[in-house]
Design an enzyme around this catalytic site. Structure first.
Site, short mmCIF file in Angstrom:
data_model
loop_
_atom_site.label_atom_id
_atom_site.label_comp_id
_atom_site.label_asym_id
_atom_site.label_seq_id
_atom_site.Cartn_x
_atom_site.Cartn_y
_atom_site.Cartn_z
NE ARG A 49 -4.20 -1.81 1.72
CZ ARG A 49 -5.13 -2.23 2.55
NH1 ARG A 49 -5.08 -1.87 3.82
NH2 ARG A 49 -6.10 -3.01 2.14
CE LYS A 69 -21.42 -14.46 4.21
NZ LYS A 69 -21.27 -13.37 5.19
N GLY A 74 -13.19 -3.04 -1.25
CA GLY A 74 -14.56 -2.52 -1.10
C GLY A 74 -14.87 -1.45 -2.13
P1 AMP Z 1 -14.51 -13.21 -1.12
O1 AMP Z 1 -13.84 -12.42 -0.04
O2 AMP Z 1 -15.99 -13.21 -1.04
O3 AMP Z 1 -13.98 -12.86 -2.49
O4 AMP Z 1 -14.14 -14.73 -0.82
C1 AMP Z 1 -12.85 -15.22 -0.92
C2 AMP Z 1 -12.79 -16.54 -0.24
O5 AMP Z 1 -13.69 -17.43 -0.87
C3 AMP Z 1 -11.44 -17.20 -0.33
O6 AMP Z 1 -10.86 -17.23 0.95
C4 AMP Z 1 -11.73 -18.60 -0.83
O7 AMP Z 1 -11.09 -19.62 -0.10
C5 AMP Z 1 -13.23 -18.73 -0.62
N1 AMP Z 1 -13.84 -19.70 -1.54
C6 AMP Z 1 -13.73 -19.74 -2.87
N2 AMP Z 1 -14.38 -20.79 -3.36
C7 AMP Z 1 -14.90 -21.46 -2.32
C8 AMP Z 1 -15.69 -22.65 -2.18
N3 AMP Z 1 -16.06 -23.37 -3.26
N4 AMP Z 1 -16.06 -23.02 -0.95
C9 AMP Z 1 -15.70 -22.31 0.14
N5 AMP Z 1 -14.96 -21.18 0.07
C10 AMP Z 1 -14.56 -20.76 -1.14
#
Ligand code: AMP
Length: 395
Positions: free
Chosen positions: A35, A197, A373
């Site tokens: 950063r 999510k 974000g």
């Molecule tokens: P996000 O912050 O929403 O972009 O989520 C990122 C996280 O999603 C990472 O730490 C990944 O390990 C997790 N992730 C990706 N695919 C999967 C999956 N099929 N099941 C559980 N976690 C996942």
């Protein structure tokens, strides 16, 4: 919005909002300087022009209290080393100490002021606090894209009190690359959205179906979509309350002629652990006791083919649990496909950034956003308050 190159900063007192919200270990050592390095271009340019550069930033969430472990002091040492010149640290960002430090600066010097959030006025976008900051300078430069989606005195109210305001190189690049990808893209424009999510990215998905030619959905969130279209998904991640939203996004996409690619197979295991036995499985046959943790080989091929056709790619969110080797192949293979696609590729989000670097292709992407974000809010179609503030001041 004026940019740093369009204004006269020679000999001027330049107050620059940066994002030095770096990770620091319990011994007060910075564990990742990315950063800080992201602002070197803007800081270096000001030094070259003979400006007096006064840096302001937040770190963590001290909520208006002086919290010693959230001091920016280590950043001054790190910046001194990177610039090869002494960057004095001042232990308040407003008031007599800050004013005296600025008054003694010579052309081409840089100082760093203490954490803005030790004063509650920053988060509150308080005009009184902004006025105090404004007293320190002739020119205001905002280079902190990562916080541009949140109004604060140091990126919004301040623009009412400084006559000349402009965006630094980092903020300007972020907005320009984003606009190139989303406002007037070379088509096909393909969005790859993954991560854990659906609920975090529902606004993004809803906005993207208005803009993209193809939406590729992977990661944990793909399983909510797979369930919404009738698959049994075992113990895979699922957000029951998002099933209707997922369905409506698929319908909206269909009505707009936007192709949605979901996984056709996946890598399943009985637990999300490195030691778990991983198997390939079509999405129609996920065993009740298994969870899908990566995309499978057929899906990698289908996603890869779509990436090859793309002229513009926007990617946020890993396609599997890439932190564990057994579930990293999908994300890494697609990262390499994006790298050789020849498309304009814009990557956003900390995990996706880390994944493309781990895949060895970080430097092959057209642009990697520094704002998680803030990048998501741009993808949602939202305006950045800090950018609006710069535009409103004519700067
Ligand atoms: P996000 O912050 O929403 O972009 O989520 C990122 C996280 O999603 C990472 O730490 C990944 O390990 C997790 N992730 C990706 N695919 C999967 C999956 N099929 N099941 C559980 N976690 C996942």
């Amino acid at each position: 919005m004026n940019s740093i190159e369009q204004i006269d900063i020679a000999g001027k007192k330049v107050l620059m909002r940066v994002d030095f919200n770096v990770p620091v270990d319990s011994g007060g050592n910075i564990t990742d300087e990315t950063r800080i390095r992201a602002h070197i271009r803007s800081i270096g340019y000001c030094i070259e022009k003979g400006a007096r550069v006064i840096l302001i930033s937040h770190m963590g969430r001290p909520k208006g209290e002086r919290v010693e472990k959230l001091t920016l002091r280590p950043c001054a040492a790190s910046l001194s080393r990177i610039l090869g010149k002494e960057v004095p640290f001042v232990d308040d960002c407003i008031g007599e100490k800050a004013q005296a430090a600025v008054a003694s600066m010579k052309a081409g010097e840089v100082i760093l002021l203490e954490n803005l959030r030790f004063h509650i006025g920053d988060e509150k976008n308080d005009p009184g606090f902004a006025r105090e900051l404004a007293k320190l300078c002739d020119v205001y430069i905002d280079d902190a894209f990562a916080v541009a989606h949140r109004k604060a005195a140091s990126n919004s109210a301040i623009t009412q009190f400084v006559k000349v305001c402009a965006a630094g190189f980092l903020l300007k690049d972020e907005i320009e690359y984003f606009n190139k990808a989303m406002k007037d893209p070379a088509r096909p424009l393909v969005a790859i959205i993954g991560g854990a999510k659906v609920s975090d990215k529902i606004g993004v998905l809803e906005n993207l179906v208005d803009t993209v030619n193809m939406l590729i959905i992977g990661g944990g969130m793909a399983f909510t979509f797979l369930k919404a279209v009738g698959n049994e998904i075992g113990k895979s991640l699922c957000e029951g309350e998002m099933l209707d939203k997922a369905k409506s996004i698929m319908e909206k996409a269909a009505s707009k002629g936007v192709k949605v690619l979901l996984p056709v197979d996946c890598i399943v295991a009985d637990k999300a652990e490195a030691s778990a036995a991983a198997n390939i499985c079509p999405v129609a046959n996920i065993p009740r006791e298994s969870m899908g943790l990566d995309i499978g080989p057929e899906t990698i091929k289908a996603f890869g083919d779509a990436v090859k056709e793309a002229k513009t790619i926007v990617w946020n969110g890993p396609l599997g649990m890439f932190e564990l080797e057994a579930f990293s192949k999908g994300t890494f293979t697609i990262a390499r496909d994006v790298a050789v696609s020849g498309a304009l590729s814009i990557i956003g989000g900390g995990d996706t950034d880390s994944a493309v670097h781990k895949a060895g292709v970080g430097d092959k992407m057209s642009y990697i956003s520094t704002g998680g974000g803030a990048f998501l809010e741009l993808l949602e179609g939202k305006k950045m308050p800090a950018v609006e503030a710069l535009e409103a001041c004519g700067g």
